[in-house]
Design a protein around this motif. Structure first.
Motif, PDB file in Angstrom:
ATOM      1  N   ASP A 238      11.090   4.203  -7.014  1.00  0.00           N
ATOM      2  CA  ASP A 238      11.949   3.309  -7.790  1.00  0.00           C
ATOM      3  C   ASP A 238      11.575   3.324  -9.275  1.00  0.00           C
ATOM      4  OD1 ASP A 238      14.012   1.505  -8.057  1.00  0.00           O
ATOM      5  OD2 ASP A 238      12.762  -0.253  -7.649  1.00  0.00           O
ATOM      6  N   LEU A 239      11.241   4.523  -9.773  1.00  0.00           N
ATOM      7  CA  LEU A 239      10.750   4.622 -11.141  1.00  0.00           C
ATOM      8  C   LEU A 239      11.856   4.642 -12.179  1.00  0.00           C
ATOM      9  CD1 LEU A 239       7.887   7.228 -10.626  1.00  0.00           C
ATOM     10  CD2 LEU A 239       7.669   4.761 -10.960  1.00  0.00           C
ATOM     11  N   GLN A 240      13.104   4.802 -11.745  1.00  0.00           N
ATOM     12  CA  GLN A 240      14.203   4.838 -12.701  1.00  0.00           C
ATOM     13  C   GLN A 240      14.591   3.437 -13.167  1.00  0.00           C
ATOM     14  OE1 GLN A 240      14.963   7.597 -13.841  1.00  0.00           O
ATOM     15  NE2 GLN A 240      14.524   9.153 -12.322  1.00  0.00           N
ATOM     16  N   SER A 241      14.207   2.432 -12.390  1.00  0.00           N
ATOM     17  CA  SER A 241      14.505   1.054 -12.800  1.00  0.00           C
ATOM     18  C   SER A 241      13.447   0.591 -13.792  1.00  0.00           C
ATOM     19  CB  SER A 241      14.523   0.133 -11.575  1.00  0.00           C
ATOM     20  OG  SER A 241      13.262   0.128 -10.936  1.00  0.00           O
ATOM     21  N   ALA A 248       7.028   0.813  -1.686  1.00  0.00           N
ATOM     22  CA  ALA A 248       6.380   2.065  -2.081  1.00  0.00           C
ATOM     23  C   ALA A 248       6.121   2.076  -3.583  1.00  0.00           C
ATOM     24  CB  ALA A 248       7.248   3.257  -1.675  1.00  0.00           C
ATOM     25  N   GLY A 249       7.090   1.574  -4.362  1.00  0.00           N
ATOM     26  CA  GLY A 249       6.923   1.552  -5.807  1.00  0.00           C
ATOM     27  C   GLY A 249       5.809   0.628  -6.259  1.00  0.00           C
ATOM     28  N   VAL A 250       5.724  -0.541  -5.645  1.00  0.00           N
ATOM     29  CA  VAL A 250       4.690  -1.506  -6.017  1.00  0.00           C
ATOM     30  C   VAL A 250       3.310  -0.984  -5.638  1.00  0.00           C
ATOM     31  CG1 VAL A 250       3.780  -3.814  -5.549  1.00  0.00           C
ATOM     32  CG2 VAL A 250       6.225  -3.483  -5.937  1.00  0.00           C
ATOM     33  N   ARG A 251       3.203  -0.389  -4.456  1.00  0.00           N
ATOM     34  CA  ARG A 251       1.912   0.173  -4.059  1.00  0.00           C
ATOM     35  C   ARG A 251       1.515   1.324  -4.977  1.00  0.00           C
ATOM     36  NH1 ARG A 251      -0.396  -1.018   0.659  1.00  0.00           N
ATOM     37  NH2 ARG A 251      -2.187  -0.330  -0.538  1.00  0.00           N
ATOM     38  N   PHE A 252       2.517   2.085  -5.426  1.00  0.00           N
ATOM     39  CA  PHE A 252       2.227   3.175  -6.357  1.00  0.00           C
ATOM     40  C   PHE A 252       1.701   2.628  -7.680  1.00  0.00           C
ATOM     41  CE2 PHE A 252       3.721   5.730  -9.971  1.00  0.00           C
ATOM     42  CZ  PHE A 252       2.982   6.892  -9.755  1.00  0.00           C
ATOM     43  N   LEU A 253       2.246   1.507  -8.144  1.00  0.00           N
ATOM     44  CA  LEU A 253       1.774   0.923  -9.387  1.00  0.00           C
ATOM     45  C   LEU A 253       0.299   0.546  -9.289  1.00  0.00           C
ATOM     46  CD1 LEU A 253       4.771  -1.352 -10.443  1.00  0.00           C
ATOM     47  CD2 LEU A 253       4.130   0.887 -11.358  1.00  0.00           C
ATOM     48  N   MET A 261      -2.789   9.913 -13.614  1.00  0.00           N
ATOM     49  CA  MET A 261      -2.025  11.050 -13.110  1.00  0.00           C
ATOM     50  C   MET A 261      -1.638  10.852 -11.649  1.00  0.00           C
ATOM     51  SD  MET A 261      -1.931  12.658 -15.887  1.00  0.00           S
ATOM     52  CE  MET A 261      -1.048  14.124 -15.336  1.00  0.00           C
ATOM     53  N   ALA A 262      -1.460   9.607 -11.243  1.00  0.00           N
ATOM     54  CA  ALA A 262      -1.161   9.315  -9.834  1.00  0.00           C
ATOM     55  C   ALA A 262       0.126   9.994  -9.383  1.00  0.00           C
ATOM     56  CB  ALA A 262      -1.069   7.803  -9.621  1.00  0.00           C
ATOM     57  N   PHE A 263       1.136  10.059 -10.241  1.00  0.00           N
ATOM     58  CA  PHE A 263       2.403  10.678  -9.846  1.00  0.00           C
ATOM     59  C   PHE A 263       2.207  12.168  -9.588  1.00  0.00           C
ATOM     60  CE2 PHE A 263       6.495  12.732 -10.615  1.00  0.00           C
ATOM     61  CZ  PHE A 263       7.351  11.958  -9.857  1.00  0.00           C
ATOM     62  N   ASP A 264       1.491  12.843 -10.471  1.00  0.00           N
ATOM     63  CA  ASP A 264       1.255  14.279 -10.309  1.00  0.00           C
ATOM     64  C   ASP A 264       0.389  14.560  -9.086  1.00  0.00           C
ATOM     65  OD1 ASP A 264       2.115  15.563 -13.260  1.00  0.00           O
ATOM     66  OD2 ASP A 264       1.418  13.487 -13.342  1.00  0.00           O
ATOM     67  N   ASN A 265      -0.607  13.710  -8.858  1.00  0.00           N
ATOM     68  CA  ASN A 265      -1.455  13.887  -7.679  1.00  0.00           C
ATOM     69  C   ASN A 265      -0.671  13.637  -6.395  1.00  0.00           C
ATOM     70  OD1 ASN A 265      -4.173  14.619  -8.591  1.00  0.00           O
ATOM     71  ND2 ASN A 265      -4.201  12.622  -9.590  1.00  0.00           N
ATOM     72  N   LEU A 266       0.196  12.618  -6.406  1.00  0.00           N
ATOM     73  CA  LEU A 266       1.020  12.344  -5.237  1.00  0.00           C
ATOM     74  C   LEU A 266       1.986  13.497  -4.990  1.00  0.00           C
ATOM     75  CD1 LEU A 266       1.690  10.282  -3.026  1.00  0.00           C
ATOM     76  CD2 LEU A 266       3.372   9.276  -4.588  1.00  0.00           C
ATOM     77  N   LEU A 305      -0.027   1.473   3.876  1.00  0.00           N
ATOM     78  CA  LEU A 305      -1.304   1.169   4.520  1.00  0.00           C
ATOM     79  C   LEU A 305      -2.174   0.323   3.595  1.00  0.00           C
ATOM     80  CD1 LEU A 305      -2.087   4.654   6.112  1.00  0.00           C
ATOM     81  CD2 LEU A 305      -1.206   2.619   7.265  1.00  0.00           C
ATOM     82  N   GLU A 306      -2.785  -0.703   4.150  1.00  0.00           N
ATOM     83  CA  GLU A 306      -3.528  -1.664   3.340  1.00  0.00           C
ATOM     84  C   GLU A 306      -4.780  -1.068   2.711  1.00  0.00           C
ATOM     85  OE1 GLU A 306      -2.749  -4.668   2.400  1.00  0.00           O
ATOM     86  OE2 GLU A 306      -0.824  -4.516   3.399  1.00  0.00           O
ATOM     87  N   ASP A 307      -5.396  -0.072   3.347  1.00  0.00           N
ATOM     88  CA  ASP A 307      -6.670   0.445   2.844  1.00  0.00           C
ATOM     89  C   ASP A 307      -6.489   1.607   1.873  1.00  0.00           C
ATOM     90  OD1 ASP A 307      -5.708   2.197   4.700  1.00  0.00           O
ATOM     91  OD2 ASP A 307      -7.626   2.559   5.699  1.00  0.00           O
ATOM     92  N   VAL A 308      -5.267   1.829   1.407  1.00  0.00           N
ATOM     93  CA  VAL A 308      -5.011   2.895   0.442  1.00  0.00           C
ATOM     94  C   VAL A 308      -5.155   2.333  -0.972  1.00  0.00           C
ATOM     95  CG1 VAL A 308      -3.267   4.455  -0.504  1.00  0.00           C
ATOM     96  CG2 VAL A 308      -3.506   4.215   1.965  1.00  0.00           C
ATOM     97  N   SER A 309      -6.215   2.733  -1.654  1.00  0.00           N
ATOM     98  CA  SER A 309      -6.444   2.280  -3.025  1.00  0.00           C
ATOM     99  C   SER A 309      -6.444   3.434  -4.016  1.00  0.00           C
ATOM    100  CB  SER A 309      -7.780   1.527  -3.117  1.00  0.00           C
ATOM    101  OG  SER A 309      -8.860   2.351  -2.678  1.00  0.00           O
ATOM    102  N   SER A 310      -6.290   4.664  -3.513  1.00  0.00           N
ATOM    103  CA  SER A 310      -6.185   5.845  -4.360  1.00  0.00           C
ATOM    104  C   SER A 310      -5.421   6.912  -3.594  1.00  0.00           C
ATOM    105  CB  SER A 310      -7.571   6.371  -4.759  1.00  0.00           C
ATOM    106  OG  SER A 310      -8.228   6.964  -3.652  1.00  0.00           O
ATOM    107  N   ILE A 311      -4.988   7.944  -4.286  1.00  0.00           N
ATOM    108  CA  ILE A 311      -4.258   9.025  -3.635  1.00  0.00           C
ATOM    109  C   ILE A 311      -5.116   9.677  -2.549  1.00  0.00           C
ATOM    110  CG2 ILE A 311      -3.124  11.254  -3.982  1.00  0.00           C
ATOM    111  CD1 ILE A 311      -1.595   8.928  -5.162  1.00  0.00           C
TER     112      ILE A 311
END
Length: 322
Positions: A238-241, A248-253, A261-266, A305-311
């Motif tokens: 949801d990066l266009q908004s 998914a967007g909030v967890r990505f933030l 570089m989270a987007f590139d790593n993902l 998943l709750e325990d995901v804090s990095s890529i």
């Protein structure tokens, strides 16, 4: 001179989602030509034939390992979702206190979230959104240099072709001019490919040359697949908004707050996940859309998943470590 197995090219239409992807049938527009071209020498082809049986056994074992790794990551995500549904859906006090949304059966969020961002997250989100707004411009010197850089990373031992050459088809572009294939993918999709080639050069080469597993007769085109993955990620997150409100967007933030570089790593994880699902499903390019959709769904589940804090905490990240 021996030729490679013919692979027809995928035509993805507009990458921005306004048009459905379509596939050309045999005999139309000359699309029966090989995607990756010919073998360079007869002796290399003969050598490949000598080792065919051993390679086939290795490929089958490799495919099985990818299948079980992917299946295991899917089971973890589905189990976590099932548990969350039970806890949140129950009438218990804990269920009423928990207000986090969860992923539905179609991979979409049941409820939007209004995230509170730190100044660092705000800045990194703004920078990422600015990258997403840059279209690819074939007349821009920086963009031309980026294409040349991608070629050097992909084929370090080969001569650099002109920006319009039939050789670009070997990388999985639809025609001799890669600049016509970006469309809604934008310049960031080229940056993603370059990042992948630099950070995970071994896996980049394996996917580029389709070295892993038992492959379909008609493979997905590497470069076009990469552009589609960039667009799907931006859409999923949801990066266009102005500010993402999907789960998914909030967890990505949250991941963006610890990794610029989270987007590139993902993107690297998504590309490898897509290829693993391609092999596990024994897919052909007619099923590219289906594989891309299932890749998106699986990424949404893993981001929840709750325990995901990095890529690196994503179960699918393990695919890049094999």
């Amino acid at each position: 001179m021996a030729t490679k197995t013919l692979r027809r090219r995928l035509h993805h239409g507009d990458v921005d989602g306004r048009k459905q992807e379509h596939f050309d049938t045999a005999g139309s527009d000359g699309l029966s030509e090989p995607l990756l071209g010919k073998y360079g020498h007869d002796d290399s082809y003969s050598e490949a034939c000598v080792h065919e049986n051993h390679q086939e056994i290795w490929d089958e074992r490799r495919r099985e390992r990818l299948h079980w790794t992917l299946l295991f990551s899917q089971l973890i995500a589905q189990w976590a979702q099932w548990l969350a549904n039970i806890v949140i859906g129950s009438g218990s006090l804990l269920g009423r206190l928990l207000s986090l949304p969860f992923i539905g059966q179609n991979g979409s969020d049941r409820k939007n979230i209004q995230p509170s961002l730190s100044p660092l997250q705000e800045e990194r989100l703004r920078n990422l959104q600015q990258r997403l707004e840059v279209p690819f411009d074939g007349t821009h010197l920086e963009h031309q240099d980026a294409l040349r850089q991608l070629w050097r990373l992909a084929y370090p031992d080969r001569e650099l072709p002109s920006l319009k050459s039939e050789l670009w088809k070997e990388m999985g572009w639809q025609g001799p001019d890669p600049s016509t294939d970006f469309r809604g993918g934008g310049f960031i999709s080229l940056e993603n490919l370059i990042f992948f080639a630099k950070k995970y050069p071994d896996w980049f080469q394996r996917l580029l040359h389709k070295q892993e597993g038992r492959r379909a007769e008609w493979e997905y085109p590497f470069a076009i697949a990469g552009i589609n993955i960039s667009f799907v990620l931006a859409q999923m997150l949801d990066l266009q908004s102005g500010r993402p409100t999907s789960l998914a967007g909030v967890r990505f933030l949250e991941l963006l707050g610890v990794d610029e570089m989270a987007f590139d790593n993902l993107y690297c994880v998504a590309f490898q996940m897509m290829d693993a699902q391609w092999l596990a499903k024994r897919a052909s390019y007619m099923e590219f859309n289906e594989v891309l959709k299932s890749t998106r769904t699986q990424l949404e589940r893993e981001l929840a998943l709750e325990d995901v804090s990095s890529i690196k905490d994503l179960p699918a990240y393990n695919l890049l470590n094999q």
